[in-house]
Write a protein that holds these residues in place. Structure first.
Motif, PDB file in Angstrom:
ATOM      1  N   UNK A 198       0.843  -1.197   0.000  1.00  0.00           N
ATOM      2  CA  UNK A 198       0.000   0.000   0.000  1.00  0.00           C
ATOM      3  C   UNK A 198       0.876   1.244   0.000  1.00  0.00           C
ATOM      4  N   UNK A 199       1.852   1.264   0.891  1.00  0.00           N
ATOM      5  CA  UNK A 199       2.696   2.452   1.014  1.00  0.00           C
ATOM      6  C   UNK A 199       3.522   2.677  -0.252  1.00  0.00           C
ATOM      7  N   UNK A 200       4.100   1.627  -0.814  1.00  0.00           N
ATOM      8  CA  UNK A 200       4.896   1.780  -2.032  1.00  0.00           C
ATOM      9  C   UNK A 200       4.042   2.289  -3.190  1.00  0.00           C
ATOM     10  N   UNK A 255      13.712   7.043  -2.801  1.00  0.00           N
ATOM     11  CA  UNK A 255      14.558   6.054  -2.126  1.00  0.00           C
ATOM     12  C   UNK A 255      13.774   5.307  -1.055  1.00  0.00           C
ATOM     13  N   UNK A 256      12.915   6.025  -0.329  1.00  0.00           N
ATOM     14  CA  UNK A 256      12.091   5.391   0.697  1.00  0.00           C
ATOM     15  C   UNK A 256      11.144   4.379   0.054  1.00  0.00           C
ATOM     16  N   UNK A 257      10.491   4.780  -1.025  1.00  0.00           N
ATOM     17  CA  UNK A 257       9.562   3.880  -1.714  1.00  0.00           C
ATOM     18  C   UNK A 257      10.305   2.650  -2.236  1.00  0.00           C
ATOM     19  N   UNK A 258      11.518   2.842  -2.730  1.00  0.00           N
ATOM     20  CA  UNK A 258      12.326   1.716  -3.184  1.00  0.00           C
ATOM     21  C   UNK A 258      12.638   0.766  -2.032  1.00  0.00           C
ATOM     22  N   UNK A 259      12.998   1.321  -0.881  1.00  0.00           N
ATOM     23  CA  UNK A 259      13.291   0.492   0.295  1.00  0.00           C
ATOM     24  C   UNK A 259      12.050  -0.261   0.761  1.00  0.00           C
ATOM     25  N   UNK A 260      10.902   0.391   0.740  1.00  0.00           N
ATOM     26  CA  UNK A 260       9.647  -0.265   1.116  1.00  0.00           C
ATOM     27  C   UNK A 260       9.345  -1.395   0.133  1.00  0.00           C
TER      28      UNK A 260
END
Length: 118
Positions: A65-67, A79-84
């Motif tokens: 959901x978050x990604x 970068x955060x979305x990639x990590x998620x």
């Protein structure tokens, strides 16, 4: 209600995923609390399904959901979305390799290939 809520990328499908993730998280947390009160359940410290699998499934759904919905307005957000996304992939890999937990689709149904197998 529109397919997409105003000012977000969250869809009604994501809302359903969130409900399923919340129910799974509650189930996993409940087993941890039961273990705290009662101790080990037979040969395993936890009941079936074990909370690691249930919480991994909840985390997988939450991460997806978050990604899907996190705004990628700058490099830090991307970068955060990639990590998620990597976290979701790790949970998915763990569940497929180590668990017999049936993974539901976004609508909370057993996928056709799984239901045909049992």
């Amino acid at each position: 209600m529109a397919d997409t809520l105003p000012d977000t990328l969250i869809t009604p499908g994501h809302q359903r995923y969130a409900l399923i993730a919340g129910e799974l998280a509650i189930s996993g947390a409940s087993e941890l609390l039961r273990f705290h009160r009662e101790g080990a359940d037979g040969f395993s410290p936890f009941g079936d399904p074990e909370p690691v699998a249930v919480l991994a499934e909840a985390l997988l759904r939450t991460a997806r959901i978050e990604a899907d919905s996190y705004p990628q307005t700058d490099q830090l957000n991307a970068e955060y979305v990639s990590a998620v996304g990597r976290l979701a992939a790790a949970c998915d890999h763990f569940l497929q390799d180590q668990c017999s937990l049936t993974v539901l689709d976004i609508d909370g149904h057993i996928p056709a290939e799984d239901s045909a197998n049992g």
